[in-house]
Design a protein around this motif. Structure first.
Motif, mmCIF file in Angstrom:
data_model
loop_
_atom_site.group_PDB
_atom_site.id
_atom_site.type_symbol
_atom_site.label_atom_id
_atom_site.label_comp_id
_atom_site.label_asym_id
_atom_site.label_seq_id
_atom_site.Cartn_x
_atom_site.Cartn_y
_atom_site.Cartn_z
ATOM 1 N N MET A 1 2.528 -9.969 -1.570
ATOM 2 C CA MET A 1 1.760 -8.923 -1.419
ATOM 3 C C MET A 1 1.024 -8.884 -0.198
ATOM 4 N N LEU A 2 1.220 -7.997 0.384
ATOM 5 C CA LEU A 2 0.229 -8.378 1.678
ATOM 6 C C LEU A 2 -1.250 -7.084 0.877
ATOM 7 N N ASP A 3 -1.878 -7.721 1.211
ATOM 8 C CA ASP A 3 -4.069 -6.331 0.484
ATOM 9 C C ASP A 3 -3.596 -5.689 1.771
ATOM 10 N N LEU A 4 -3.493 -4.954 1.766
ATOM 11 C CA LEU A 4 -3.298 -3.265 3.035
ATOM 12 C C LEU A 4 -4.611 -2.230 2.750
ATOM 13 N N PRO A 5 -6.031 -2.570 3.251
ATOM 14 C CA PRO A 5 -6.855 -1.283 2.550
ATOM 15 C C PRO A 5 -6.872 -0.312 3.010
ATOM 16 N N LEU A 6 -6.311 0.044 4.009
ATOM 17 C CA LEU A 6 -5.943 1.106 4.180
ATOM 18 C C LEU A 6 -4.455 1.774 4.084
ATOM 19 N N ALA A 7 -3.875 1.428 3.148
ATOM 20 C CA ALA A 7 -2.372 2.014 3.338
ATOM 21 C C ALA A 7 -2.473 2.280 1.426
ATOM 22 N N HIS A 8 -3.868 2.496 0.566
ATOM 23 C CA HIS A 8 -3.957 2.828 -0.374
ATOM 24 C C HIS A 8 -3.508 4.260 -0.358
ATOM 25 N N VAL A 9 -2.841 5.141 -1.408
ATOM 26 C CA VAL A 9 -2.491 6.308 -1.551
ATOM 27 C C VAL A 9 -2.529 6.862 -3.101
ATOM 28 N N ALA A 10 -3.845 7.130 -3.590
ATOM 29 C CA ALA A 10 -4.200 7.428 -5.210
ATOM 30 C C ALA A 10 -4.158 8.987 -5.194
ATOM 31 N N HIS A 11 -3.272 9.848 -4.435
ATOM 32 C CA HIS A 11 -3.430 11.540 -4.549
ATOM 33 C C HIS A 11 -1.864 12.121 -3.227
ATOM 34 N N ASP A 12 -1.628 13.071 -4.269
ATOM 35 C CA ASP A 12 -0.228 13.717 -4.205
ATOM 36 C C ASP A 12 -0.388 14.847 -2.389
ATOM 37 N N ARG A 13 0.284 14.925 -1.751
ATOM 38 C CA ARG A 13 -0.072 15.230 -0.418
ATOM 39 C C ARG A 13 0.520 16.514 -0.147
ATOM 40 N N ALA A 14 1.009 17.157 -1.394
ATOM 41 C CA ALA A 14 1.382 17.989 -2.309
ATOM 42 C C ALA A 14 2.101 19.021 -0.894
ATOM 43 N N ALA A 15 3.023 19.051 -0.007
ATOM 44 C CA ALA A 15 3.502 19.347 1.519
ATOM 45 C C ALA A 15 3.734 20.558 1.296
ATOM 46 N N HIS A 16 4.465 20.583 0.048
ATOM 47 C CA HIS A 16 5.457 22.408 -0.370
ATOM 48 C C HIS A 16 4.443 22.845 -0.375
ATOM 49 N N ASP A 175 4.477 -25.122 11.426
ATOM 50 C CA ASP A 175 3.662 -24.210 10.460
ATOM 51 C C ASP A 175 2.552 -24.081 11.388
ATOM 52 N N ARG A 176 2.515 -23.707 12.457
ATOM 53 C CA ARG A 176 1.449 -22.991 12.948
ATOM 54 C C ARG A 176 1.147 -21.656 13.410
ATOM 55 N N LEU A 177 0.086 -21.069 13.335
ATOM 56 C CA LEU A 177 -0.126 -20.056 13.897
ATOM 57 C C LEU A 177 -1.087 -19.253 15.423
ATOM 58 N N GLU A 290 -4.047 -14.735 6.582
ATOM 59 C CA GLU A 290 -4.058 -14.916 5.385
ATOM 60 C C GLU A 290 -2.781 -14.931 4.324
ATOM 61 N N GLU A 291 -1.723 -14.143 4.903
ATOM 62 C CA GLU A 291 -0.453 -14.388 3.944
ATOM 63 C C GLU A 291 -0.269 -15.181 4.625
ATOM 64 N N TRP A 292 0.118 -15.568 5.705
ATOM 65 C CA TRP A 292 0.081 -17.379 6.600
ATOM 66 C C TRP A 292 -1.216 -18.033 5.534
ATOM 67 N N PHE A 293 -2.057 -18.387 6.029
ATOM 68 C CA PHE A 293 -2.910 -19.432 5.224
ATOM 69 C C PHE A 293 -3.034 -19.572 3.628
ATOM 70 N N GLY A 294 -2.860 -18.790 2.724
ATOM 71 C CA GLY A 294 -2.308 -18.165 1.571
ATOM 72 C C GLY A 294 -3.286 -18.100 0.904
ATOM 73 N N GLY A 295 -4.067 -17.677 1.729
ATOM 74 C CA GLY A 295 -5.546 -16.988 0.373
ATOM 75 C C GLY A 295 -6.434 -16.078 1.244
ATOM 76 N N ARG A 296 -7.180 -15.679 0.507
ATOM 77 C CA ARG A 296 -8.773 -15.167 1.281
ATOM 78 C C ARG A 296 -9.086 -15.828 2.166
ATOM 79 N N ILE A 297 -9.417 -15.524 3.565
ATOM 80 C CA ILE A 297 -10.398 -16.095 4.331
ATOM 81 C C ILE A 297 -12.123 -15.111 4.326
ATOM 82 N N GLY A 298 -12.607 -15.866 4.280
ATOM 83 C CA GLY A 298 -14.361 -15.704 3.546
ATOM 84 C C GLY A 298 -14.950 -15.415 4.964
ATOM 85 N N ASP A 299 -15.535 -14.158 4.915
ATOM 86 C CA ASP A 299 -16.265 -13.795 6.345
ATOM 87 C C ASP A 299 -17.110 -14.725 6.746
#
Ligand SMILES: [Zn+2]
Length: 299
Positions: A1-16, A175-177, A290-299
């Motif tokens: 799985m990709l770690d996608l910080p902005l894709a989290h949704v922890a609420h119900d949009r309650a569109a109705h 396997d080069r990026l 990072e998915e291609w790299f195979g792990g987290r790349i430090g800042d």
């Protein structure tokens, strides 16, 4: 799985609930309701965490509109757009709060506040650009708790826009990026290729077209990976992985001025000696790299 910080949704949009008459006023009268301030593509935050304020604390600057974002655990959330002051600068905030952009949300640590903030910025960005009807030019007015703008001239309803863009890790037989640099980017800043989906084409076709246009590389085996909203101002990034059938690089000079294939060792070395800067933690670009790299790349 990709770690996608902005894709989290922890609420119900309650569109109705959006079309219920008087919804916003009703919610503002409820003590538990929380309000997120949004202005010029930014949200009010304490540190890196968007501030979910009681309504009486969320009175900043001009304007009185609110948009319904949804609910979680019986608490309703509203966005309150704050018109910018001179030169697009956001209005001043109370002590302890500052305006942050979605790029800063990778460090939020609060999935609920992050999801609400991404939604609020995306929605407010659309309102900022939809003040007039694209068909007849007359002013539009907010309806459905912020999810519709209705034209005063011809009663046409307009809905929030999201523009699809593709972003892709391109990997060759060794396997080069492939990473590229835009002409206006600082030296050493590189990322995976990306581009908007054009009218009449599929996302997969857009991946192949952009790879050829920007880099002169033919790709195949285009696989969808994940998507992430990128409300700067209105994109939905569709992430792919593609296999390079050719490796000769031909930067188009317009959107890409420099291109390079990286092995993992080369990427690590370039990071270590400071010659390579990657896209920020909040971006799906970073997640694909990072998915291609195979792990987290430090800042
Ligand atoms: Zn109109």
């Amino acid at each position: 799985m990709l770690d996608l910080p902005l894709a989290h949704v922890a609420h119900d949009r309650a569109a109705h609930r959006r079309s219920k008459p008087g919804l916003v006023d009703d919610l503002l009268a409820v003590r538990e309701t929380r309000v997120l301030l949004v202005s010029s593509g930014r949200v009010a935050a304490a540190g890196h965490t968007p501030a979910l304020l009681p309504a009486h604390e969320a009175v900043v600057g001009q304007g009185s509109e609110h948009y319904f974002l949804g609910e979680a655990d019986d608490v309703a959330y509203l966005a309150r757009p704050v018109p910018g002051v001179a030169d697009g600068e956001p209005a001043a905030l109370p002590a302890g709060l500052a305006w942050i952009t979605p790029r800063d949300l990778a460090d939020s640590g609060d999935p609920l506040a992050t999801g609400l903030a991404v939604e609020a910025v995306a929605l407010a960005n659309w309102h900022d650009r939809a003040a007039r009807c694209p068909r007849c030019g007359e002013p539009t007015q907010v309806a459905a708790a912020g999810w519709v703008r209705r034209c005063a001239g011809d009663d046409l309803e307009h809905y929030p826009r999201t523009d699809p863009a593709v972003i892709m890790s391109i990997v060759d037989d060794d396997d080069r990026l492939l990473l590229g640099r835009g002409p206006s980017w600082p030296p050493g800043s590189m990322s995976v290729l990306a581009g908007f989906v054009e009218p009449g084409e599929s996302a997969e076709y857009a991946v192949a077209r952009e790879a050829m246009e920007e880099a002169g590389v033919a790709v195949a085996r285009i696989e969808y990976r994940a998507s992430q909203p990128w409300p700067m101002p209105a994109s939905l990034m569709l992430g792919f992985r593609a296999h390079a059938e050719t490796t000769e690089l031909r930067p188009d000079g317009d959107e890409v001025s420099e291109l390079r294939w990286f092995t993992r060792e080369e990427l690590s070395a370039a990071r270590a000696d400071g010659s390579l800067r990657l896209s920020g933690r909040a971006s799906i670009a970073r997640s694909l790299i990072e998915e291609w790299f195979g792990g987290r790349i430090g800042d």
